[in-house]
Design an enzyme around this catalytic site. Structure first.
Site, PDB file in Angstrom:
ATOM      1  N   LEU A 180       0.874  -1.163   0.000  1.00  0.00           N
ATOM      2  CA  LEU A 180       0.000   0.000   0.000  1.00  0.00           C
ATOM      3  C   LEU A 180       0.912   1.214   0.000  1.00  0.00           C
ATOM      4  CD1 LEU A 180      -2.683  -0.964   2.712  1.00  0.00           C
ATOM      5  CD2 LEU A 180      -3.011  -0.922   0.232  1.00  0.00           C
ATOM      6  N   ASP A 181       0.625   2.203  -0.838  1.00  0.00           N
ATOM      7  CA  ASP A 181       1.504   3.368  -0.862  1.00  0.00           C
ATOM      8  C   ASP A 181       1.310   4.202   0.406  1.00  0.00           C
ATOM      9  OD1 ASP A 181      -0.476   5.482  -1.241  1.00  0.00           O
ATOM     10  OD2 ASP A 181      -0.672   4.782  -3.304  1.00  0.00           O
ATOM     11  N   ILE A 182       2.173   5.158   0.601  1.00  0.00           N
ATOM     12  CA  ILE A 182       2.203   5.910   1.853  1.00  0.00           C
ATOM     13  C   ILE A 182       0.895   6.648   2.130  1.00  0.00           C
ATOM     14  CG2 ILE A 182       3.230   7.983   0.778  1.00  0.00           C
ATOM     15  CD1 ILE A 182       4.884   8.273   3.402  1.00  0.00           C
ATOM     16  N   ASN A 183       0.172   7.028   1.078  1.00  0.00           N
ATOM     17  CA  ASN A 183      -1.078   7.778   1.252  1.00  0.00           C
ATOM     18  C   ASN A 183      -2.322   6.894   1.264  1.00  0.00           C
ATOM     19  OD1 ASN A 183       0.143  10.394   1.331  1.00  0.00           O
ATOM     20  ND2 ASN A 183       0.474  10.239  -0.884  1.00  0.00           N
TER      21      ASN A 183
END
Length: 276
Positions: A119-122
């Site tokens: 999952l990306d940071i955002n």
């Protein structure tokens, strides 16, 4: 608690090297088979072949480093459901010093945690982690067509024509992509909520699909990975460990041979001491 150990047949014939190392989280079976082809593994000082097995007392090396593989034989499979918050990254070390998800997980005496996808940071929400490399590889492999469901908050209205186009497929920089399903979940004012489903794990795929239609995503959360749903009462920074029965069902869903992996009998929710 039971653990998997060599039975009488295994003590005589041994167990395939790639199976033992994948179980211990060293790598997937496919990766380990590639290492064998490259001559990176040795048993008792001799190069390993694809059909070789590990037997009690064998001395195993990878890149000339000793591997204490016996611990992997007794290693129970564990799977955690971690609720990742926005701001954490799915990596073991971050050069920018940002918080990483692995510091929020319990320590393993043997092996290591492997994230099933990213999952990306955002992006927040459900992240599966396991100490079984083969299970992780099977759940991530494109051939499994594993569904990932996301709750998405967008700004503004979206026309039916746009939704139809996103389900039919749009051309992105790395090829055509689409949502397998889109459901409207309501919202007031400028904010609208949709649940979308994809079967690919391409980087930032959900955001890029919406952005291709000039739709702004203001919040994104993964709520399901295959048959596993993010529990409503699981707070961010916290994890839930699958019960033995739940784990057996996940193995069955992944199409893996049943070797009766065993974990803690009682499922539990845990909040890391540094969590908020």
């Amino acid at each position: 608690m039971q653990t998997r150990k060599f039975d009488a047949d295994q003590s005589t014939d041994g167990e395939r090297i790639q199976k033992v190392l994948a179980r211990g989280g060293v790598g997937s079976r496919r990766e380990i088979e590639r290492w064998i082809d490259e001559g990176r593994l040795k048993i008792n000082g001799k190069p390993v072949g694809l059909g070789d097995r590990l037997k009690a007392g064998d001395h195993l090396q990878i890149n000339n480093r000793v591997v204490h593989w016996e611990k992997f034989v007794e290693q129970p499979t564990r799977v955690l459901l971690y609720h990742k918050p926005v701001g954490e990254v799915v990596t073991r070390r971050d050069p920018e010093g940002r918080p990483v998800i692995f510091t929020q997980l319990p320590k393993l005496a043997v092996s290591r945690w492997i994230a099933v996808g990213r999952l990306d940071i955002n992006t927040s929400g459900l992240l599966l982690v396991t100490n079984n490399g083969e299970l992780a590889n099977r759940l991530m492999h494109p051939s499994t067509q594993m569904e990932r469901e996301y709750a998405v908050r967008i700004l503004g209205e979206v026309s039916e024509a746009t939704l139809a186009k996103l389900k039919q497929g749009v051309e992105l920089e790395d090829g055509k992509a689409k949502f397998d399903d889109i459901k409207f979940f309501g919202g007031e004012g400028a904010n609208k909520w949709y649940n979308v489903t994809v079967t690919e794990g391409r980087n930032r795929l959900v955001r890029r699909l919406w952005e291709s239609q000039e739709v702004v995503v203001s919040r994104l959360m993964r709520v399901r990975y295959g048959p596993v749903v993010l529990p409503e009462r699981l707070k961010t920074h916290s994890f839930y460990e699958l019960s033995e029965k739940e784990l057996e069902l996940l193995f069955e869903f992944a199409g893996m041979e049943s070797d009766k992996p065993v974990i803690n009998a009682k499922p539990e929710f845990k909040q890391h001491k540094s969590g908020k």
